[in-house]
Structures are given as C-alpha cells and as structure tokens.
Enzyme design. Structure first.
Site, short mmCIF file in Angstrom:
data_model
loop_
_atom_site.label_atom_id
_atom_site.label_comp_id
_atom_site.label_asym_id
_atom_site.label_seq_id
_atom_site.Cartn_x
_atom_site.Cartn_y
_atom_site.Cartn_z
CG HIS A 67 -1.55 1.01 1.71
ND1 HIS A 67 -1.21 2.12 1.97
CD2 HIS A 67 -3.16 0.57 1.58
CE1 HIS A 67 -3.04 3.23 2.02
NE2 HIS A 67 -3.86 2.39 1.55
CD GLN A 124 -7.14 -5.03 3.82
OE1 GLN A 124 -7.30 -5.13 4.07
NE2 GLN A 124 -7.37 -3.23 3.48
CE LYS A 143 -6.67 -0.58 6.62
NZ LYS A 143 -8.05 -0.38 5.32
CB CYS A 158 -3.90 3.30 -1.74
SG CYS A 158 -5.03 4.13 -1.00
N1 7TS Z 1 -1.47 -0.83 4.74
C1 7TS Z 1 -2.93 -1.67 4.22
C2 7TS Z 1 -2.30 -2.60 3.93
C3 7TS Z 1 -4.03 -1.41 4.20
O1 7TS Z 1 -4.50 -2.36 3.78
C4 7TS Z 1 -4.12 0.31 4.21
C5 7TS Z 1 -5.41 1.14 3.97
C6 7TS Z 1 -2.74 0.70 4.61
C7 7TS Z 1 -1.59 0.13 5.45
C8 7TS Z 1 -3.60 2.00 5.54
O2 7TS Z 1 -4.27 1.73 6.76
P1 7TS Z 1 -5.51 3.67 7.24
O3 7TS Z 1 -6.21 2.46 8.38
O4 7TS Z 1 -3.78 4.06 8.01
O5 7TS Z 1 -5.95 3.91 6.11
N2 7TS Z 1 -5.79 -0.18 3.25
C9 7TS Z 1 -6.81 0.67 2.42
C10 7TS Z 1 -7.60 -0.37 1.33
O6 7TS Z 1 -7.10 -0.76 0.27
N3 7TS Z 1 -9.20 0.68 0.54
O7 7TS Z 1 -8.86 1.96 1.87
C11 7TS Z 1 -7.94 1.90 2.68
#
Ligand code: 7TS
Length: 406
Positions: free
Chosen positions: A121, A202, A225, A364
């Site tokens: 990501h 994830q 999540k 992303c």
């Molecule tokens: N790393 C992974 C693997 C992710 O899926 C996400 C967010 C992040 C980091 C960042 O997480 P956050 O909570 O700080 O935003 N992924 C996603 C997605 O797949 N769709 O929206 C956010």
C-alpha cells in the site's frame, strides 16, 4: 459454527436500503462496519466516562485510564506481545508506519538499503521514500510474478549488510494475497540485522497474530478494519528497540521531566503516545477484540474463505472476467476486471445503483496496477457478516454491468 443472521443483527447499518436496494457491503478492506457492542461502548464512554487519561486524580479520569489500559492488555493478548507496554495506540496503520520510518532516521546512512515489496500500500512505500530522502538510503523492491506472488529469490539477492529495514505487508489490500512473512522474516534474520516491519492492516482482521512467534520487530494495524472505530490503530514494537529509539511526537504525556535545558522521556508506552489519545476509540477497540474473540477468529477466517471461494468460482464463470492473483493464496478479497471495460469505476457505479458497495480504482497500490498495465480493478472484500446471497447479488450486478457497458 456461528449463526450468520444473529451476527448480522448486531450490525444495524447493514439493515438499510441504498438506492432503493438492500445494502450489500463488500468494501471491508477499506473499512469494516461496527457491531452494536462497539457502538455501545463508544456511547457509554461519552455519556458516562469521558475524561482525559493518565493525568487526573479525579474519579472519571482514573476510570477512563483503567478502561484504556485494560484495552491495551486485550490488544497485547490479541497479538501475543510479551508486554503490554510494547503496544502503542496510534490512529492507524499509516501513522504507525510513518512513526517507525521517522524514529529509524538516525539508524540509516547514505547507501544503506530498505527492502519493501511490489505489493505494498502507498503507506508502506512513501514513508520509506521520505526516509531515503532524509538519509540517502535506497529503496529495493521485491518483484512479483504474473500471479502476484512475491519472488523471494530477489529478497535473498538484495539482503546484505547494507539492508537496514525490511517492511512488507502480511496480506495485500489490492489483491488479498497472503505473503509468506514467516519465510521473509527467516531469510532476513539469516542474512542481515535489518529491522523487520510487518504491515498487518489486512491480516489482523482475518488471522490470529503472534508477534513473538513471528519474531518481527514491529507490527502495525488499523482498528477500523477490524470492527473498531476509525482513528484507532496499533503499533507493536519490541521493548529493547522502542526503548533505544528516539520519540516521534513531542508533547504532553511523553516526558518524564521537562525543562528548557533538558527533557527526559517517559517509559513505554507513553514515550510514543504524546498528546491526548483517542480514549473512547481505544476502549472500543477492546470491545471489537471481544467481538472477534466471541465469534472466534478461526470461524471468521473459515467463513470468509468459503465466501471467497464461492465468489471467485462464480465470477470466473463470467466470460472475459479476469481475477488478479487468482492462483495465489488469498484471504477476503477478490479483485477483478471485465475485458474491454477499461474503467473499473463504471462497473462500481452500476453495482452501487444495485446497492452493492465495492471499491474501484488503484486501491492506493499504483505499482501493482502498473505491473498489470491497468488503471484499477473492481475489488470486493468480505467480512464476518457477508452472505452467499450477497455474493449472488454481486455476480448478478457484474453480469448486468457487462451487458450495459459492452
Ligand atoms: N496498509 C494496508 C495493507 C492497507 O490495506 C491500508 C489501508 C493501509 C496500510 C493504511 O491504513 P489506514 O487505516 O492508515 O488508512 N487500505 C485501504 C484499502 O484497501 N482501501 O481503503 C484503505
């Protein structure tokens, strides 16, 4: 096993119509919905308990502090950390990764190397690029094959005494691919002293996590999540490493003593928790863990795997539909495109009209999209409350979109 209708009854938001159709929420990799028990804890916090933590002699402040520290212990158990003070509350995975990249600045010099993977990501890419800019270090990227599987022989090639950080995700958000992090950690430990960072954004919602068994140095994830409120997240770091490295933010709560001449820092975890935390959210994260444990992580994982298999099988029956990472081990996500339809959001908009919520676009993860020479995908991602009927509606919607856009 669990009763899916009973579980759904705990998520009031699912029981509504969107665009005149029953909501089918399949965007769980972006954020999951929250059960009544979590919402109730949020409400109770603000109606009965709201006070700042760790600083008041008064009763509410003490109660709020106790509840938040209880939640920290729940997280400790959830990831099997050795100590509760190795669990740092953050606002999410992004903050956790930026924090780590920042506090490692002094440990890197020109021409040192940071290894990440093609499946990351942006929040596990950009903080390391910023670290490279600050230090003159270089980024190396483990490539993937046409199935989206990491080519680990490159990791062996890249690892050297120059490697200072290896940071990879356990599960790819764009494709749902499960990466062999045990193997990555073992190979890294064999060939270098690099800090090992795992992005568990994830994986934490789907897998049992054991940071001691993994032997990673850092593990980060987001609460939102995994059924907890937004603005919650966890950074786990090994005691010796967190004690040695400098703080991230300076401010209230993170000091032991402060004068104009010299400031000394608080012990863990407070050294890394400057300012007023998201007390209500952090307490509710504990309630989300209670929810997960009550349903049972194994049950959740089994259910999501069956849904994934069912969805993939049906989707692949649609002519011209390609699933990315089809042959890789995956969890909770099916990411696909329809031949001849270059804009994934067109499919997403038609699905939305049918009440089906999916994410479209690059998720992303632009490097993955570049690898497959596409602008984006349609991504359906599953959680404990999804049903076979919902997947039937997804498939029906995709078939309809194909006809309309042909
Ligand atoms: N790393 C992974 C693997 C992710 O899926 C996400 C967010 C992040 C980091 C960042 O997480 P956050 O909570 O700080 O935003 N992924 C996603 C997605 O797949 N769709 O929206 C956010």
């Amino acid at each position: 096993m669990f009763d899916i209708q009973e579980i759904r009854s705990q998520f009031a938001i699912l029981n509504q119509k969107v665009n005149g159709k029953p909501l089918v929420y399949l965007d769980n990799a972006a954020t999951s919905q929250k059960p009544d028990s979590v919402l109730e804890v949020c409400k109770q916090y603000y109606t009965e308990l709201n006070a700042n933590v760790h600083r008041g002699i008064h009763t509410l402040s003490q109660l709020a502090t106790e509840e938040m520290e209880l939640s920290r212990k729940k997280v400790q158990k959830f990831i099997n950390a050795k100590h509760d003070f190795e669990v740092i509350f953050t606002k999410g995975t992004t903050e956790g990764l930026n924090l780590i990249a920042y506090i490692l600045t002094q440990k890197l010099k020109k021409d040192d190397e940071i290894i990440i993977s093609y499946l990351e990501h942006h929040s596990n890419i950009v903080p390391w690029q910023l670290l490279c800019e600050r230090t003159g270090a270089k980024l190396r990227v483990i490539p993937i094959d046409e199935n989206g599987i990491l080519q680990l022989e490159y990791l062996d090639q890249y690892l050297s005494e120059k490697t200072k950080v290896v940071s990879v995700n356990q599960v790819s958000n764009a494709l749902g691919i499960v990466n062999p992090i045990e193997e990555i950690i073992a190979r890294t430990r064999k060939h270098s002293d690099a800090y090992i960072v795992i992005d568990g954004a994830q994986s934490a919602p789907h897998f049992s996590i054991d940071v001691q068994k993994l032997d990673c140095d850092f593990f980060v994830f987001s609460g939102h999540k995994m059924y907890a409120p937004m603005g919650t997240g966890i950074l786990y770091g090994k005691q010796s490493i967190l004690e040695e490295l400098p703080p991230f933010h300076g401010g209230g709560e993170m000091i032991a003593t402060c004068s104009f001449e010299k400031t000394t820092y608080a012990t863990l975890p407070f050294k890394y928790e400057a300012g007023t935390p998201n007390v209500g959210g952090n307490i509710a994260l504990g309630a989300a863990i209670d929810f997960i444990e009550k349903v049972g992580k194994d049950n959740i994982q089994r259910h999501e795997n069956v849904l994934l298999e069912y969805a993939q099988k049906q989707l692949l029956e649609i002519e011209g539909l390609k699933v990315y990472g089809e042959k890789a081990e995956r969890v909770g996500v099916v990411s696909f495109n329809l031949e001849g339809i270059g804009i994934s959001s067109d499919v997403g908009m038609i699905l939305d009209k049918m009440g089906v919520a999916v994410r479209t676009g690059h998720h992303c993860t632009q490097p993955i999209m570049d690898f497959f020479s596409i602008a984006g995908t349609v991504r359906a991602s599953f959680a404990v409350y999804n049903t076979f009927q919902e997947i039937d509606l997804l498939v029906e919607g995709v078939r309809k979109a194909q006809k309309m856009l042909a």
